[in-house]
Write a protein that holds these residues in place. Structure first.
Motif, short mmCIF file in Angstrom:
data_model
loop_
_atom_site.label_atom_id
_atom_site.label_comp_id
_atom_site.label_asym_id
_atom_site.label_seq_id
_atom_site.Cartn_x
_atom_site.Cartn_y
_atom_site.Cartn_z
N ARG A 1 1.66 2.73 -3.44
CA ARG A 1 0.60 3.54 -4.05
C ARG A 1 0.50 4.90 -3.39
O ARG A 1 0.23 5.91 -4.06
CB ARG A 1 -0.72 2.77 -3.97
CG ARG A 1 -0.73 1.53 -4.86
CD ARG A 1 -2.12 0.94 -5.00
NE ARG A 1 -2.19 0.05 -6.14
CZ ARG A 1 -2.38 -1.26 -6.06
NH1 ARG A 1 -2.49 -1.84 -4.88
NH2 ARG A 1 -2.43 -2.01 -7.15
N PRO B 1 0.83 -1.23 0.00
CA PRO B 1 0.00 0.00 0.00
C PRO B 1 0.85 1.27 0.00
O PRO B 1 0.45 2.29 -0.57
CB PRO B 1 -0.82 -0.11 1.29
CG PRO B 1 -0.82 -1.57 1.62
CD PRO B 1 0.51 -2.07 1.17
N ASP B 2 2.04 1.21 0.62
CA ASP B 2 2.90 2.39 0.67
C ASP B 2 3.39 2.79 -0.71
O ASP B 2 3.65 3.98 -0.96
CB ASP B 2 4.10 2.12 1.58
CG ASP B 2 3.70 1.92 3.03
OD1 ASP B 2 4.38 2.46 3.91
OD2 ASP B 2 2.71 1.21 3.28
#
Length: 265
Positions: free
Chosen positions: A165, A162-163
């Motif tokens: 993105r 997620p980081d």
């Protein structure tokens, strides 16, 4: 001659185990490296195995931060086996030695083939140099293949996905290019490589949040006072190199080595 193939496989396994131990302990087995180098040199005399042996030798020397030595053997391997056969080894050697600019140039030419293992490797390497756009493309391709982007052996923890993105969205909002990020990672990495020559360079802490921005952490087995001093050296190098260090978008810090550090390696 018949024993050469199992021997080269054993030597590559030895190299990988030395690297794994190095990444876990931050202590490089120099005796193990020398033994592996000695055995590899014996295989240089066998034409059918020289190319593979040269690749392994290049990677062993890269662990020792001997970039010129590593490149010498990888260049020889390329003449014997072709450049595609040594492309990943060249990339790994550059990363081991803190040559972020070289690694980024190699990644720019990387082909996103439909192979989960290869995509995960490119994804990990892209994060190491700050190429978040490329990293996100790898995530998308892996999701299309319906496999986990961060596999067990990828060197990348799943929480980092997620980081990636978040990082690309922060870059887009700030109007910052991938090259802008790579250049700043390269400067920070060069400072660490200069002042901590005995530490594995392919272990990074990484995070990206909307509030704090992108953060790289370099885990090092150094006294706290030296870590603080190194933080200042990184900041000074960024200010001296760039009109805008983009400090509100991306930051760098050192921290004491810990096996619990969430990282890409």
């Amino acid at each position: 001659m018949a024993l050469a193939k199992p021997k080269i496989n054993d030597l590559e396994d030895q190299r990988i185990e030395i690297l794994r131990t190095f990444l876990r302990s931050f202590q490089l087995d120099l005796v193990g490296c020398m033994r592996t180098e000695r055995a590899l040199k014996e295989l240089f005399r066998l034409p059918e195995f020289e190319g593979v042996a040269r690749v392994t030798m290049g990677l062993v020397l890269a662990m020792k931060r001997d970039y010129s030595g590593a490149e010498h053997h990888l260049a020889r391997a390329a003449t014997l086996r072709g450049e595609p056969a040594v492309a990943q080894a060249r990339l790994s050697a550059a990363l081991h030695c803190g040559r972020i600019d070289v690694a980024a140039a190699l990644l720019e030419r990387a082909e996103l083939v439909q192979d989960p293992s290869r995509l995960r490797q490119i994804l990990t390497n892209a994060m190491q140099v700050g190429m978040f756009g490329l990293a996100e493309k790898c995530v998308v391709e892996l999701e299309k293949l319906k496999v986990e982007p961060a596999g067990e052996k990828s060197g990348l923890v799943a929480e980092c996905i997620p980081d990636i993105r978040v990082a690309t969205s922060l870059m887009a909002a700030a109007g910052v290019s991938e090259r802008d990020i790579v250049d700043r990672v390269a400067v920070a990495a060069s400072v660490v490589a200069l002042h901590a020559p005995e530490h594995p360079f392919v272990v990074y802490g990484f995070s990206a949040t909307p509030d704090a921005g992108i953060l790289y952490e370099f885990p090092l087995s150094l006294p706290v006072g030296e870590l603080v001093e190194l933080d200042w050296k990184i900041s000074e190098a960024l200010v001296d190199t760039f009109d805008d260090p983009l400090s509100e978008l991306i930051g760098f810090s050192t921290r004491p080595f810990s096996s619990s550090l969430r990282c890409v390696a």
